[in-house]
Design an enzyme around this catalytic site. Structure first.
Site, PDB file in Angstrom:
ATOM      1  N   HIS A   1      -5.943  66.086  35.082  1.00 17.90           N
ATOM      2  CA  HIS A   1      -4.457  66.789  34.011  1.00 17.90           C
ATOM      3  C   HIS A   1      -4.730  65.775  33.156  1.00 17.90           C
ATOM      4  O   HIS A   1      -5.194  64.537  33.106  1.00 17.90           O
ATOM      5  CB  HIS A   1      -3.707  66.275  35.275  1.00 17.90           C
ATOM      6  CG  HIS A   1      -3.269  64.750  35.556  1.00 17.90           C
ATOM      7  ND1 HIS A   1      -3.986  64.194  37.086  1.00 17.90           N
ATOM      8  CD2 HIS A   1      -3.170  63.357  35.056  1.00 17.90           C
ATOM      9  CE1 HIS A   1      -3.986  63.335  36.787  1.00 17.90           C
ATOM     10  NE2 HIS A   1      -3.508  62.297  35.544  1.00 17.90           N
ATOM     11  N   LEU A   2      -4.425  66.367  32.031  1.00 11.66           N
ATOM     12  CA  LEU A   2      -3.907  66.010  30.846  1.00 11.66           C
ATOM     13  C   LEU A   2      -2.672  65.692  30.979  1.00 11.66           C
ATOM     14  O   LEU A   2      -1.653  66.309  30.400  1.00 11.66           O
ATOM     15  CB  LEU A   2      -4.559  67.329  29.639  1.00 11.66           C
ATOM     16  CG  LEU A   2      -4.340  66.525  28.831  1.00 11.66           C
ATOM     17  CD1 LEU A   2      -5.633  66.035  27.933  1.00 11.66           C
ATOM     18  CD2 LEU A   2      -4.339  68.311  27.377  1.00 11.66           C
ATOM     19  N   HIS A   3      -2.916  64.469  30.483  1.00 10.55           N
ATOM     20  CA  HIS A   3      -1.300  63.730  29.901  1.00 10.55           C
ATOM     21  C   HIS A   3      -0.590  64.433  28.649  1.00 10.55           C
ATOM     22  O   HIS A   3      -1.546  63.927  27.943  1.00 10.55           O
ATOM     23  CB  HIS A   3      -1.590  62.940  29.811  1.00 10.55           C
ATOM     24  CG  HIS A   3      -1.365  61.496  31.405  1.00 10.55           C
ATOM     25  ND1 HIS A   3      -1.133  61.439  32.002  1.00 10.55           N
ATOM     26  CD2 HIS A   3      -2.876  61.547  32.577  1.00 10.55           C
ATOM     27  CE1 HIS A   3      -0.393  61.022  33.465  1.00 10.55           C
ATOM     28  NE2 HIS A   3      -1.687  60.581  33.300  1.00 10.55           N
TER      29      HIS A   3
ATOM     30  N   GLY B   1      -7.925  54.356  36.311  1.00 13.17           N
ATOM     31  CA  GLY B   1      -6.656  54.548  36.510  1.00 13.17           C
ATOM     32  C   GLY B   1      -6.450  55.496  36.892  1.00 13.17           C
ATOM     33  O   GLY B   1      -4.878  55.763  37.026  1.00 13.17           O
ATOM     34  N   GLN B   2      -7.115  56.632  37.152  1.00 15.67           N
ATOM     35  CA  GLN B   2      -6.866  57.815  37.880  1.00 15.67           C
ATOM     36  C   GLN B   2      -5.807  57.731  39.847  1.00 15.67           C
ATOM     37  O   GLN B   2      -6.372  57.109  40.101  1.00 15.67           O
ATOM     38  CB  GLN B   2      -7.893  58.693  37.931  1.00 15.67           C
ATOM     39  CG  GLN B   2      -7.366  59.826  38.863  1.00 15.67           C
ATOM     40  CD  GLN B   2      -8.302  61.320  38.811  1.00 15.67           C
ATOM     41  OE1 GLN B   2      -9.622  61.124  38.096  1.00 15.67           O
ATOM     42  NE2 GLN B   2      -8.333  62.657  38.633  1.00 15.67           N
TER      43      GLN B   2
ATOM     44  N   ASP C   1       6.343  64.639  34.042  1.00 17.12           N
ATOM     45  CA  ASP C   1       6.016  63.600  34.975  1.00 17.12           C
ATOM     46  C   ASP C   1       6.914  63.340  35.152  1.00 17.12           C
ATOM     47  O   ASP C   1       8.155  62.933  34.642  1.00 17.12           O
ATOM     48  CB  ASP C   1       4.789  63.116  33.650  1.00 17.12           C
ATOM     49  CG  ASP C   1       3.591  61.567  34.736  1.00 17.12           C
ATOM     50  OD1 ASP C   1       2.860  61.631  34.650  1.00 17.12           O
ATOM     51  OD2 ASP C   1       4.770  60.820  35.417  1.00 17.12           O
ATOM     52  N   ILE C   2       7.267  63.250  36.339  1.00 15.44           N
ATOM     53  CA  ILE C   2       7.892  62.512  37.118  1.00 15.44           C
ATOM     54  C   ILE C   2       8.103  60.755  36.646  1.00 15.44           C
ATOM     55  O   ILE C   2       9.253  60.613  36.917  1.00 15.44           O
ATOM     56  CB  ILE C   2       7.683  62.461  38.915  1.00 15.44           C
ATOM     57  CG1 ILE C   2       9.288  62.573  39.843  1.00 15.44           C
ATOM     58  CG2 ILE C   2       6.330  61.685  39.897  1.00 15.44           C
ATOM     59  CD1 ILE C   2       8.922  63.045  41.061  1.00 15.44           C
TER      60      ILE C   2
ATOM     61  N   ASN D   1      -7.451  60.127  32.722  1.00 15.71           N
ATOM     62  CA  ASN D   1      -7.806  58.837  33.590  1.00 15.71           C
ATOM     63  C   ASN D   1      -8.429  59.601  34.027  1.00 15.71           C
ATOM     64  O   ASN D   1      -8.828  60.788  35.233  1.00 15.71           O
ATOM     65  CB  ASN D   1      -6.424  58.425  34.236  1.00 15.71           C
ATOM     66  CG  ASN D   1      -5.412  57.920  33.403  1.00 15.71           C
ATOM     67  OD1 ASN D   1      -5.724  57.468  32.129  1.00 15.71           O
ATOM     68  ND2 ASN D   1      -4.104  57.931  33.466  1.00 15.71           N
TER      69      ASN D   1
HETATM   70  P1  5GP Z   1      -2.939  59.727  36.934  1.00 15.61           P
HETATM   71  O1  5GP Z   1      -2.984  57.693  36.717  1.00 15.61           O
HETATM   72  O2  5GP Z   1      -3.945  60.454  37.885  1.00 15.61           O
HETATM   73  O3  5GP Z   1      -3.320  60.233  35.765  1.00 15.61           O
HETATM   74  O4  5GP Z   1      -1.615  59.850  36.407  1.00 15.61           O
HETATM   75  C1  5GP Z   1      -0.952  60.634  37.508  1.00 15.61           C
HETATM   76  C2  5GP Z   1       1.068  61.131  36.816  1.00 15.61           C
HETATM   77  O5  5GP Z   1       1.458  61.970  37.555  1.00 15.61           O
HETATM   78  C3  5GP Z   1       1.492  59.888  37.263  1.00 15.61           C
HETATM   79  O6  5GP Z   1       1.880  59.836  35.917  1.00 15.61           O
HETATM   80  C4  5GP Z   1       2.569  59.874  37.986  1.00 15.61           C
HETATM   81  O7  5GP Z   1       4.291  59.090  36.933  1.00 15.61           O
HETATM   82  C5  5GP Z   1       2.486  61.786  38.187  1.00 15.61           C
HETATM   83  N1  5GP Z   1       2.899  61.875  40.219  1.00 15.61           N
HETATM   84  C6  5GP Z   1       2.786  61.907  40.535  1.00 15.61           C
HETATM   85  N2  5GP Z   1       3.320  62.632  41.716  1.00 15.61           N
HETATM   86  C7  5GP Z   1       3.211  63.624  40.885  1.00 15.61           C
HETATM   87  C8  5GP Z   1       4.664  64.551  41.634  1.00 15.61           C
HETATM   88  O8  5GP Z   1       5.243  64.615  43.013  1.00 15.61           O
HETATM   89  N3  5GP Z   1       5.203  65.296  40.240  1.00 15.61           N
HETATM   90  C9  5GP Z   1       5.278  64.920  39.587  1.00 15.61           C
HETATM   91  N4  5GP Z   1       6.124  65.822  38.291  1.00 15.61           N
HETATM   92  N5  5GP Z   1       4.591  64.137  38.770  1.00 15.61           N
HETATM   93  C10 5GP Z   1       3.716  63.265  39.569  1.00 15.61           C
END
Ligand code: 5GP
Ligand code: ZN
Length: 112
Positions: free
Chosen positions: A102-104, A95-96, A33-34, A89
């Protein structure tokens, strides 16, 4: 489920934007994750563009099963041997932020 070219994760799948990849096979890709919220914070995504868990049906059962089986393998390979947290999410109220399923995978001492 063809790639959505406005989708940042499809762009990562296609290699159009860089990511710190830790795993790839025909069906999945995993990368850091970035903006990590734990010492280990990976995102495991299916390659097909599936918007969210609200967009799956029985045709996705095998893919989703594989995602869960991959999670502990990736956690262990990336330093989270002592356990980890998984999170999906879903939708605005969930909170998506990125609308590509995607799975964190969160690990390390402060993952709890
Ligand atoms: P969500 O809130 O949709 O479950 O999480 C999206 C996740 O994607 C966030 O934790 C965010 O930091 C990560 N993310 C968003 N853009 C990028 C990207 O360009 N590269 C990477 N590696 N992670 C990203
Ligand atoms: Zn996508």
């Amino acid at each position: 489920m063809s790639p959505d070219m406005n989708c940042i994760f499809c762009k990562i799948v296609q290699g159009q934007i860089p990511a710190k990849k830790v795993f790839e096979d025909d069906d999945f890709i995993a990368f850091h994750d970035i903006n990590p919220r734990a010492p280990i914070h990976l995102l495991l995504i299916p390659k097909p563009h599936i918007e969210s868990l609200q967009h799956v049906d029985t045709s996705h059962q095998e893919l989703l099963g594989k995602m869960l089986v991959l999670a502990p393998q990736l956690a262990a390979e990336n330093g989270a041997q002592e356990g980890f947290k998984t999170l999906i999410n879903t939708g605005p109220a969930g909170g998506q932020e990125v609308y590509h399923l995607h799975l964190h995978i969160l690990g390390g001492r402060s993952a709890a």
